[in-house]
Design a protein around this motif. Sequence first.
Motif, PDB file in Angstrom:
ATOM      1  N   TYR A 112       0.840  -1.203   0.000  1.00  0.00           N
ATOM      2  CA  TYR A 112       0.000   0.000   0.000  1.00  0.00           C
ATOM      3  C   TYR A 112       0.875   1.253   0.000  1.00  0.00           C
ATOM      4  N   LEU A 113       1.939   1.202   0.814  1.00  0.00           N
ATOM      5  CA  LEU A 113       2.817   2.357   0.937  1.00  0.00           C
ATOM      6  C   LEU A 113       3.649   2.557  -0.333  1.00  0.00           C
ATOM      7  N   LEU A 114       4.229   1.470  -0.852  1.00  0.00           N
ATOM      8  CA  LEU A 114       5.098   1.577  -2.024  1.00  0.00           C
ATOM      9  C   LEU A 114       4.339   2.049  -3.258  1.00  0.00           C
ATOM     10  N   TRP A 115       3.094   1.583  -3.401  1.00  0.00           N
ATOM     11  CA  TRP A 115       2.319   1.908  -4.595  1.00  0.00           C
ATOM     12  C   TRP A 115       1.364   3.076  -4.370  1.00  0.00           C
ATOM     13  N   ASP A 116       1.458   3.705  -3.193  1.00  0.00           N
ATOM     14  CA  ASP A 116       0.641   4.873  -2.880  1.00  0.00           C
ATOM     15  C   ASP A 116      -0.842   4.596  -3.162  1.00  0.00           C
ATOM     16  N   VAL A 117      -1.346   3.507  -2.589  1.00  0.00           N
ATOM     17  CA  VAL A 117      -2.723   3.079  -2.840  1.00  0.00           C
ATOM     18  C   VAL A 117      -3.688   4.002  -2.107  1.00  0.00           C
ATOM     19  N   ILE A 118      -4.715   4.481  -2.827  1.00  0.00           N
ATOM     20  CA  ILE A 118      -5.740   5.358  -2.268  1.00  0.00           C
ATOM     21  C   ILE A 118      -7.082   4.648  -2.353  1.00  0.00           C
ATOM     22  N   PRO A 119      -7.866   4.582  -1.259  1.00  0.00           N
ATOM     23  CA  PRO A 119      -9.171   3.900  -1.301  1.00  0.00           C
ATOM     24  C   PRO A 119     -10.089   4.503  -2.364  1.00  0.00           C
ATOM     25  N   GLN A 120     -10.861   3.637  -3.029  1.00  0.00           N
ATOM     26  CA  GLN A 120     -11.826   4.048  -4.038  1.00  0.00           C
ATOM     27  C   GLN A 120     -13.193   3.476  -3.697  1.00  0.00           C
ATOM     28  N   GLU A 121     -14.238   4.204  -4.030  1.00  0.00           N
ATOM     29  CA  GLU A 121     -15.593   3.762  -3.733  1.00  0.00           C
ATOM     30  C   GLU A 121     -15.917   2.461  -4.477  1.00  0.00           C
ATOM     31  N   GLY A 122     -16.487   1.526  -3.738  1.00  0.00           N
ATOM     32  CA  GLY A 122     -16.916   0.267  -4.350  1.00  0.00           C
ATOM     33  C   GLY A 122     -15.806  -0.734  -4.564  1.00  0.00           C
ATOM     34  N   LYS A 123     -14.558  -0.402  -4.122  1.00  0.00           N
ATOM     35  CA  LYS A 123     -13.436  -1.316  -4.302  1.00  0.00           C
ATOM     36  C   LYS A 123     -12.657  -1.453  -3.002  1.00  0.00           C
ATOM     37  N   THR A 124     -12.123  -2.632  -2.773  1.00  0.00           N
ATOM     38  CA  THR A 124     -11.221  -2.811  -1.643  1.00  0.00           C
ATOM     39  C   THR A 124      -9.844  -2.276  -2.030  1.00  0.00           C
ATOM     40  N   MET A 125      -9.017  -1.997  -1.040  1.00  0.00           N
ATOM     41  CA  MET A 125      -7.667  -1.511  -1.333  1.00  0.00           C
ATOM     42  C   MET A 125      -6.835  -2.592  -2.005  1.00  0.00           C
ATOM     43  N   ASN A 126      -7.117  -3.862  -1.698  1.00  0.00           N
ATOM     44  CA  ASN A 126      -6.406  -4.942  -2.383  1.00  0.00           C
ATOM     45  C   ASN A 126      -6.755  -4.966  -3.863  1.00  0.00           C
ATOM     46  N   ALA A 127      -8.018  -4.642  -4.199  1.00  0.00           N
ATOM     47  CA  ALA A 127      -8.415  -4.592  -5.608  1.00  0.00           C
ATOM     48  C   ALA A 127      -7.707  -3.448  -6.322  1.00  0.00           C
ATOM     49  N   VAL A 128      -7.623  -2.283  -5.660  1.00  0.00           N
ATOM     50  CA  VAL A 128      -6.921  -1.141  -6.245  1.00  0.00           C
ATOM     51  C   VAL A 128      -5.448  -1.482  -6.447  1.00  0.00           C
ATOM     52  N   LEU A 129      -4.835  -2.114  -5.442  1.00  0.00           N
ATOM     53  CA  LEU A 129      -3.431  -2.522  -5.544  1.00  0.00           C
ATOM     54  C   LEU A 129      -3.221  -3.485  -6.709  1.00  0.00           C
ATOM     55  N   ALA A 130      -4.090  -4.482  -6.837  1.00  0.00           N
ATOM     56  CA  ALA A 130      -3.961  -5.465  -7.919  1.00  0.00           C
ATOM     57  C   ALA A 130      -4.080  -4.790  -9.280  1.00  0.00           C
ATOM     58  N   GLU A 131      -4.977  -3.827  -9.420  1.00  0.00           N
ATOM     59  CA  GLU A 131      -5.146  -3.131 -10.700  1.00  0.00           C
ATOM     60  C   GLU A 131      -3.902  -2.316 -11.036  1.00  0.00           C
ATOM     61  N   GLN A 132      -3.302  -1.663 -10.024  1.00  0.00           N
ATOM     62  CA  GLN A 132      -2.104  -0.877 -10.278  1.00  0.00           C
ATOM     63  C   GLN A 132      -0.924  -1.758 -10.654  1.00  0.00           C
ATOM     64  N   ILE A 133      -0.764  -2.881  -9.953  1.00  0.00           N
ATOM     65  CA  ILE A 133       0.374  -3.759 -10.224  1.00  0.00           C
ATOM     66  C   ILE A 133       0.236  -4.427 -11.588  1.00  0.00           C
ATOM     67  N   ALA A 134      -0.977  -4.873 -11.921  1.00  0.00           N
ATOM     68  CA  ALA A 134      -1.185  -5.629 -13.164  1.00  0.00           C
ATOM     69  C   ALA A 134      -1.429  -4.730 -14.372  1.00  0.00           C
ATOM     70  N   TYR A 135      -1.375  -3.405 -14.171  1.00  0.00           N
ATOM     71  CA  TYR A 135      -1.636  -2.489 -15.290  1.00  0.00           C
ATOM     72  C   TYR A 135      -0.574  -2.686 -16.385  1.00  0.00           C
ATOM     73  N   GLY A 136      -1.037  -2.909 -17.596  1.00  0.00           N
ATOM     74  CA  GLY A 136      -0.130  -3.088 -18.720  1.00  0.00           C
ATOM     75  C   GLY A 136       0.282  -4.523 -18.968  1.00  0.00           C
ATOM     76  N   TRP A 137      -0.075  -5.457 -18.060  1.00  0.00           N
ATOM     77  CA  TRP A 137       0.227  -6.868 -18.300  1.00  0.00           C
ATOM     78  C   TRP A 137      -0.656  -7.392 -19.434  1.00  0.00           C
ATOM     79  N   PRO A 138      -0.154  -8.373 -20.205  1.00  0.00           N
ATOM     80  CA  PRO A 138      -0.985  -8.943 -21.285  1.00  0.00           C
ATOM     81  C   PRO A 138      -2.308  -9.514 -20.769  1.00  0.00           C
ATOM     82  N   LEU A 139      -2.279 -10.173 -19.622  1.00  0.00           N
ATOM     83  CA  LEU A 139      -3.493 -10.742 -19.020  1.00  0.00           C
ATOM     84  C   LEU A 139      -3.764 -10.091 -17.664  1.00  0.00           C
TER      85      LEU A 139
END
Length: 644
Positions: free
Chosen positions: A273-300
Amino acid sequence: MRRILFGRPRSLYESKIFHRLSLIPVLAWIGLGADGLSSSSYGPEELFRALGEHTYMALGLALLTAITVCLISLAYSHIIEEFPTGGGGYLVASKTLGSKLGAVSGCALLVDYILTIAVSITAAGDAMFSFLPLSWHFAKLPLMAIVIIGLTVLNIRGVKESVLTLAPIFFLFIVTHAILIGVGVFTHVESFPVVGESAVTGLSSDYALLGLGTMLSIFVYAYSLGGGTYTGIEAVSNAMQIMRAPQVQTAKRTMLYMAVSLSVAAAGLIVCYLLWDVIPQEGKTMNAVLAEQIAYGWPLGRLFVILTMLAAAGILVVATQAGFLGGPRILANMAVDSWVPHRFAMLSERLTTMNGIVLMGVAALALLLYTRGNIHSLVVMYSINVFLTFSLSMLGMWRLWWQRQGREYRKRRLTLYTAGLLLCGTILVITIIEKFTEGGWITIFLTGGVVVFCFLIRAHYLAVSANLTRLDATLTALPVKEPDQPMEELKPGENTAAVLVGGYSGLGVHTLLAVIRSFPKHYRNVVFISVGVLDSGEMKGAEEVHILRKRTEESLEKYVRLAHSMNLPATSRMAVGTDVVEESLTLCLGLAKEFRHITFFAGKLVFQREYWYQALLHNQMALSLQKRLWWEGQTMVVLPVRVM
């Protein structure tokens, strides 16, 4: 339909039945450890949210979280050594602090396990709907209710079936979150110096503006709100009966798996959370936000995010198993000690504590609907009881080792339980103070209400037991002498009294004497019927079935000798099972074919004033069996035994 839902009855005499019902360490880790591991889906998030702008403290909190997990796990490993028969926090408090504090600990655990189910299912719904449109979220609450009902049915079928069914989900969570944390940390290794500098800058700035006291209060506050991370660690010590032999070694290995996996997952997510500067979003868990940031640009990348969230939702569903396994076990232990109705110690035909499972499911469903699936309210309610039990367990073990003068490891154990008590007590006090108006009062009210009910139930059982003890002292002391003449063989054509009895007690003797007094010289034969009931207290291994059978046979022999001393030809019939009515019915119908003129008798406790709760607290076997026998065209008489 019942067979389809719950499965066919299990035989107590099936070869290796107890071995097959028990769990090896990996399966125990899935069934019980999932509760602790799944808390990484909401515990670290609550902690990180509480920091607000002071996110630099996350590094220290990540380290302290990992230390706390390991410390509590180590403490409970030693509790397993001291109390290898199970019982966890309830048994520890009962044996070391007294039965009353033990009951308080047991009640806290009961409410905690109900909340385990409600919190896990709610968090599972949040994770599942994190990648779905907001317009679909109306279906979340009904779906979670359906899942609770389905899991209740699955657990009635049996422990092992439920664990094996959910095992693939558990391992999917391990794989996806190992990738998430591993990639999240190692791809940002170069950011560690920047994060370190930011932490030093934030620390200096806050020290100048806020002062040390305010900074410590923020740190401790966030640490306490992350208390949900540690929930489930005690589950292994509560469910020793389902562990594969040798049980202590199996349980300690399960605790090791749990401690390592939870500390890595919780601390790793906080750092991410700290390394990726994760910010809470409505309707999503912070783990979901983290996963989206990490996997951004991956083929799958999108597929990985969906799998990760489905795995998180899935393991949260698996985590409910701790509630469905531990809750009924606590109920059964408390039922044996007469704190809750004795029927909660009974086993179903599937050898599960069905009454307890149903209660846990219904209560969790009620809490889910009351809070409308609000995870933040539920986590606060959850943490209070967890740390009440933790604190009582640590205090009890500290007292136990304080009294062991000169014992090896005494200083080490005292240090361990002192540290555990300080940590758990701190989290408990701060959570109650800070979150009392945000849902904490509900937990205190519920737990207090359960405690009051348990003390009332216990008082009733003790009063009845005192009267039965006097009855036993009077009637079991009747002299049993040799008959005046050799006993005649039983004659199937003569009038026969079949008397249903339990162990050799005043209640059974009273029933026999009432038959003789009410029908003088009418019955020429007496047959005593007894069913050895295998409840959760007896469910320890195949040898327990044989011990129970032998004990039942010895009781019946005493009844037969008593009848012979009255010059009454007598014999006995017995069975061992989990349902006293079904087993008794089978024995009675068999006797009806053997003796043509037979009347069945059973004693039943009666009270001067009848209240509705007495039917819940006392065995209604006599009336239930009477109805079944009437339907089969047989005659049964229920004789009153006055106790209060």
